[in-house]
Design a protein around this motif. Structure first.
Motif, short mmCIF file in Angstrom:
data_model
loop_
_atom_site.label_atom_id
_atom_site.label_comp_id
_atom_site.label_asym_id
_atom_site.label_seq_id
_atom_site.Cartn_x
_atom_site.Cartn_y
_atom_site.Cartn_z
N HIS A 141 0.83 -1.21 0.00
CA HIS A 141 0.00 0.00 0.00
C HIS A 141 0.86 1.26 0.00
N GLY B 91 0.51 3.87 -3.04
CA GLY B 91 0.21 5.28 -2.86
C GLY B 91 1.20 6.17 -3.59
N ASN C 76 -2.32 14.39 1.31
CA ASN C 76 -3.21 13.45 0.63
C ASN C 76 -2.57 12.07 0.53
N SER D 128 -3.97 8.77 2.48
CA SER D 128 -4.26 7.56 1.71
C SER D 128 -3.62 6.35 2.35
N GLN E 185 -5.52 2.83 4.64
CA GLN E 185 -5.40 1.41 4.30
C GLN E 185 -5.22 0.53 5.53
#
Length: 218
Positions: free
Chosen positions: A57, A61, A154, A158, A162
């Motif tokens: 993740h 991202g 941002n 994000s 997760q």
């Protein structure tokens, strides 16, 4: 630019520190698991899988929210960004291999699969370290210069989004374990008061117990 309006790239340095530590330790934990100890194999497979998911993740991202932004703004460094993307691909190949091996090892607890998992973790660690080093040395300065705080936030949001809610305190403990006093206070300062209290009352104990489960038997 006011420091408060710059991207807080130190956050990524702390996250990278977790990946460096855990993927350095994991191969030895795996090798020390006794053949036939299915409970230990299952525990370690889940631990490794959680770290792999977090790394996936993290890189996902960057692929979606970091490289596309930089490529529009740093023409002279475009090749560097593409190097980062290629390094992500190599790490992803290790993750895919481990995701195939881990369930088989957890089920069989065999020495052969245990050693394959440990070797695959060694390979991941070997390719991950230079990537993290280069990213911190060459990419993060570009982020400070060319990205806005909102764009960076941002990316951070994000990544946090997760993490399963029941693992948030464990992830916080992992971040704080090797954090400097300043980093620790800065991370805790990002949290609402109720969340900081929860960390003090519940989270620290949960993380100590988690560490004992994973590392204690080793």
């Amino acid at each position: 630019m006011n420091e408060d309006n710059k991207p807080a790239v130190w956050e990524m340095v702390v996250v990278h520190r977790v990946f460096r530590r855990e993927f350095r330790l994991a191969p030895e934990f795996v090798r020390q698991a006794r053949p036939g100890d299915a409970a230990r194999a299952t525990l370690l497979a889940a631990y490794v899988n959680e770290m792999l998911t977090g790394l996936h993740h993290h890189h996902e991202g960057e692929d979606k929210l970091l490289w596309p932004v930089l490529l529009t703004r740093v023409t002279l460094e475009a090749e560097l960004v593409r190097t980062m993307e290629a390094q992500h691909d190599r790490v992803a190949a290790h993750i895919t291999a481990l995701e195939r091996l881990l369930p088989r090892w957890a089920e069989s607890a065999s020495a052969e699969l245990r050693d394959q998992v440990a070797d695959a973790l060694d390979g991941l660690h070997a390719d991950l370290l230079p990537h993290l080093d280069q990213e911190e040395k060459e990419i993060l300065p570009l982020v400070v210069e060319h990205m806005t705080k909102a764009e960076w936030d941002n990316l951070s949001e994000s990544a946090r989004g997760q993490i399963p809610k029941d693992r948030l305190l464990i992830n916080l403990g992992a971040l704080l374990e090797d954090a400097t006093p300043w980093e620790r206070e800065a991370f805790l300062g990002l949290m609402p008061g109720a969340a900081r209290l929860l960390w003090k009352v519940v989270g620290r104990r949960q993380y100590r117990n988690e560490v004992a489960r994973i590392r204690g038997a080793a």
